[in-house]
Design a protein around this motif. Sequence first.
Motif, PDB file in Angstrom:
ATOM      1  N   MET A   1      -5.523   5.744 -12.104  1.00 35.37           N
ATOM      2  CA  MET A   1      -4.408   4.928 -11.733  1.00 35.37           C
ATOM      3  C   MET A   1      -4.853   3.473 -11.694  1.00 35.37           C
ATOM      4  O   MET A   1      -5.973   3.171 -11.310  1.00 35.37           O
ATOM      5  N   GLU A   2      -3.970   2.594 -12.117  1.00 37.79           N
ATOM      6  CA  GLU A   2      -4.282   1.173 -12.156  1.00 37.79           C
ATOM      7  C   GLU A   2      -3.259   0.401 -11.334  1.00 37.79           C
ATOM      8  O   GLU A   2      -2.086   0.747 -11.307  1.00 37.79           O
ATOM      9  N   SER A   3      -3.744  -0.641 -10.688  1.00 35.72           N
ATOM     10  CA  SER A   3      -2.867  -1.491  -9.911  1.00 35.72           C
ATOM     11  C   SER A   3      -3.288  -2.930 -10.157  1.00 35.72           C
ATOM     12  O   SER A   3      -4.485  -3.235 -10.244  1.00 35.72           O
ATOM     13  N   VAL A   4      -2.286  -3.811 -10.299  1.00 36.77           N
ATOM     14  CA  VAL A   4      -2.555  -5.212 -10.590  1.00 36.77           C
ATOM     15  C   VAL A   4      -1.797  -6.074  -9.578  1.00 36.77           C
ATOM     16  O   VAL A   4      -0.638  -5.803  -9.265  1.00 36.77           O
ATOM     17  N   TYR A   5      -2.461  -7.114  -9.116  1.00 36.65           N
ATOM     18  CA  TYR A   5      -1.890  -8.004  -8.125  1.00 36.65           C
ATOM     19  C   TYR A   5      -2.044  -9.446  -8.575  1.00 36.65           C
ATOM     20  O   TYR A   5      -2.956  -9.780  -9.329  1.00 36.65           O
ATOM     21  N   PHE A   6      -1.175 -10.300  -8.060  1.00 38.30           N
ATOM     22  CA  PHE A   6      -1.265 -11.735  -8.287  1.00 38.30           C
ATOM     23  C   PHE A   6      -1.430 -12.407  -6.937  1.00 38.30           C
ATOM     24  O   PHE A   6      -0.830 -11.993  -5.941  1.00 38.30           O
ATOM     25  N   TYR A   7      -2.257 -13.454  -6.903  1.00 38.95           N
ATOM     26  CA  TYR A   7      -2.335 -14.272  -5.700  1.00 38.95           C
ATOM     27  C   TYR A   7      -2.617 -15.711  -6.082  1.00 38.95           C
ATOM     28  O   TYR A   7      -3.207 -16.000  -7.113  1.00 38.95           O
ATOM     29  N   GLU A   8      -2.141 -16.605  -5.232  1.00 40.00           N
ATOM     30  CA  GLU A   8      -2.300 -18.031  -5.452  1.00 40.00           C
ATOM     31  C   GLU A   8      -3.637 -18.514  -4.905  1.00 40.00           C
ATOM     32  O   GLU A   8      -4.246 -17.866  -4.054  1.00 40.00           O
ATOM     33  N   ASP A   9      -4.044 -19.664  -5.385  1.00 42.76           N
ATOM     34  CA  ASP A   9      -5.317 -20.248  -4.980  1.00 42.76           C
ATOM     35  C   ASP A   9      -5.400 -20.464  -3.473  1.00 42.76           C
ATOM     36  O   ASP A   9      -6.468 -20.304  -2.877  1.00 42.76           O
ATOM     37  N   VAL A  11      -4.617 -18.653  -1.064  1.00 44.79           N
ATOM     38  CA  VAL A  11      -5.046 -17.470  -0.299  1.00 44.79           C
ATOM     39  C   VAL A  11      -6.318 -16.855  -0.874  1.00 44.79           C
ATOM     40  O   VAL A  11      -6.751 -15.795  -0.430  1.00 44.79           O
ATOM     41  N   SER A  12      -6.942 -17.524  -1.837  1.00 42.35           N
ATOM     42  CA  SER A  12      -8.112 -16.932  -2.504  1.00 42.35           C
ATOM     43  C   SER A  12      -9.269 -16.662  -1.544  1.00 42.35           C
ATOM     44  O   SER A  12      -9.981 -15.671  -1.692  1.00 42.35           O
ATOM     45  N   LYS A  13      -9.452 -17.510  -0.534  1.00 41.71           N
ATOM     46  CA  LYS A  13     -10.532 -17.271   0.435  1.00 41.71           C
ATOM     47  C   LYS A  13     -10.253 -16.025   1.262  1.00 41.71           C
ATOM     48  O   LYS A  13     -11.159 -15.247   1.544  1.00 41.71           O
ATOM     49  N   ASP A  14      -8.988 -15.826   1.632  1.00 40.59           N
ATOM     50  CA  ASP A  14      -8.616 -14.631   2.402  1.00 40.59           C
ATOM     51  C   ASP A  14      -8.818 -13.368   1.561  1.00 40.59           C
ATOM     52  O   ASP A  14      -9.321 -12.359   2.055  1.00 40.59           O
ATOM     53  N   VAL A  15      -8.435 -13.436   0.296  1.00 37.78           N
ATOM     54  CA  VAL A  15      -8.596 -12.288  -0.598  1.00 37.78           C
ATOM     55  C   VAL A  15     -10.083 -12.003  -0.800  1.00 37.78           C
ATOM     56  O   VAL A  15     -10.517 -10.851  -0.736  1.00 37.78           O
ATOM     57  N   ALA A  16     -10.871 -13.040  -1.028  1.00 35.62           N
ATOM     58  CA  ALA A  16     -12.313 -12.865  -1.217  1.00 35.62           C
ATOM     59  C   ALA A  16     -12.954 -12.207  -0.004  1.00 35.62           C
ATOM     60  O   ALA A  16     -13.830 -11.347  -0.147  1.00 35.62           O
ATOM     61  N   LYS A  17     -12.499 -12.578   1.179  1.00 38.31           N
ATOM     62  CA  LYS A  17     -13.042 -11.985   2.408  1.00 38.31           C
ATOM     63  C   LYS A  17     -12.739 -10.487   2.466  1.00 38.31           C
ATOM     64  O   LYS A  17     -13.599  -9.684   2.820  1.00 38.31           O
ATOM     65  N   VAL A  18     -11.513 -10.100   2.084  1.00 35.15           N
ATOM     66  CA  VAL A  18     -11.148  -8.679   2.069  1.00 35.15           C
ATOM     67  C   VAL A  18     -11.971  -7.938   1.016  1.00 35.15           C
ATOM     68  O   VAL A  18     -12.443  -6.823   1.248  1.00 35.15           O
ATOM     69  N   LEU A  19     -12.179  -8.559  -0.126  1.00 28.49           N
ATOM     70  CA  LEU A  19     -12.913  -7.905  -1.217  1.00 28.49           C
ATOM     71  C   LEU A  19     -14.402  -7.731  -0.925  1.00 28.49           C
ATOM     72  O   LEU A  19     -15.086  -6.986  -1.632  1.00 28.49           O
ATOM     73  N   GLU A  20     -14.916  -8.395   0.107  1.00 30.35           N
ATOM     74  CA  GLU A  20     -16.320  -8.224   0.497  1.00 30.35           C
ATOM     75  C   GLU A  20     -16.580  -6.859   1.126  1.00 30.35           C
ATOM     76  O   GLU A  20     -17.724  -6.433   1.220  1.00 30.35           O
ATOM     77  N   ALA A  59      -6.554   0.563  -0.503  1.00 25.86           N
ATOM     78  CA  ALA A  59      -6.732  -0.855  -0.848  1.00 25.86           C
ATOM     79  C   ALA A  59      -5.504  -1.655  -0.427  1.00 25.86           C
ATOM     80  O   ALA A  59      -5.631  -2.744   0.146  1.00 25.86           O
ATOM     81  N   GLU A  60      -4.329  -1.111  -0.689  1.00 29.57           N
ATOM     82  CA  GLU A  60      -3.105  -1.813  -0.334  1.00 29.57           C
ATOM     83  C   GLU A  60      -2.976  -1.990   1.176  1.00 29.57           C
ATOM     84  O   GLU A  60      -2.475  -3.018   1.636  1.00 29.57           O
ATOM     85  N   GLU A  61      -3.456  -1.027   1.934  1.00 26.65           N
ATOM     86  CA  GLU A  61      -3.458  -1.169   3.397  1.00 26.65           C
ATOM     87  C   GLU A  61      -4.348  -2.333   3.814  1.00 26.65           C
ATOM     88  O   GLU A  61      -4.003  -3.108   4.699  1.00 26.65           O
ATOM     89  N   LYS A  62      -5.496  -2.451   3.163  1.00 30.33           N
ATOM     90  CA  LYS A  62      -6.431  -3.524   3.499  1.00 30.33           C
ATOM     91  C   LYS A  62      -5.887  -4.895   3.093  1.00 30.33           C
ATOM     92  O   LYS A  62      -6.250  -5.905   3.680  1.00 30.33           O
ATOM     93  N   PHE A  63      -5.016  -4.930   2.081  1.00 28.24           N
ATOM     94  CA  PHE A  63      -4.459  -6.190   1.601  1.00 28.24           C
ATOM     95  C   PHE A  63      -3.243  -6.664   2.386  1.00 28.24           C
ATOM     96  O   PHE A  63      -2.774  -7.774   2.157  1.00 28.24           O
ATOM     97  N   GLU A  64      -2.732  -5.849   3.288  1.00 27.73           N
ATOM     98  CA  GLU A  64      -1.525  -6.225   4.027  1.00 27.73           C
ATOM     99  C   GLU A  64      -1.717  -7.554   4.742  1.00 27.73           C
ATOM    100  O   GLU A  64      -2.711  -7.779   5.407  1.00 27.73           O
ATOM    101  N   GLY A  65      -0.750  -8.439   4.563  1.00 33.86           N
ATOM    102  CA  GLY A  65      -0.761  -9.731   5.226  1.00 33.86           C
ATOM    103  C   GLY A  65      -1.651 -10.780   4.598  1.00 33.86           C
ATOM    104  O   GLY A  65      -1.788 -11.876   5.129  1.00 33.86           O
ATOM    105  N   VAL A  66      -2.261 -10.468   3.453  1.00 29.94           N
ATOM    106  CA  VAL A  66      -3.184 -11.408   2.814  1.00 29.94           C
ATOM    107  C   VAL A  66      -2.459 -12.348   1.848  1.00 29.94           C
ATOM    108  O   VAL A  66      -2.895 -13.457   1.614  1.00 29.94           O
ATOM    109  N   GLY A  67      -1.343 -11.908   1.292  1.00 32.34           N
ATOM    110  CA  GLY A  67      -0.597 -12.766   0.375  1.00 32.34           C
ATOM    111  C   GLY A  67      -0.668 -12.333  -1.074  1.00 32.34           C
ATOM    112  O   GLY A  67      -0.486 -13.152  -1.975  1.00 32.34           O
TER     113      GLY A  67
END
Length: 99
Positions: A1-9, A11-20, A59-67
């Motif tokens: 299964m594949e999932s694709v997301y978009f995010y703006e610059d 929120v990139s620091k918030d996304v990077a923190k979750v991806l750690e 993964a989607e649960e972890k991304f909640e509220g990140v943007g």
Amino acid sequence: MESVYFYEDKVSKDVAKVLEDDFFKRIGYIVRECCKLLGSERKGYFLYIKANSEDIDRAEEKFEGVGLEKLIGEEKKLVTAAFVAEEENAASGMGMIFG
């Protein structure tokens, strides 16, 4: 299964923190700038995850509220195809080096 997301610059620091999180290191992901991947008019990044449905849900649960915006429909198909083509090109290039 594949999932694709978009995010703006912005929120990139918030996304990077979750991806750690070790969870994301285990399942793997790819991040690309929109304009470099497809020449997209969007300003920001695409995040691609290929995993089983249980891991996608987690993964989607972890991304909640990140943007993050989950892509659907035709845009998801186009972006997914670009990521798959990029992976195939990289794999064939390695084959030429070591083959």
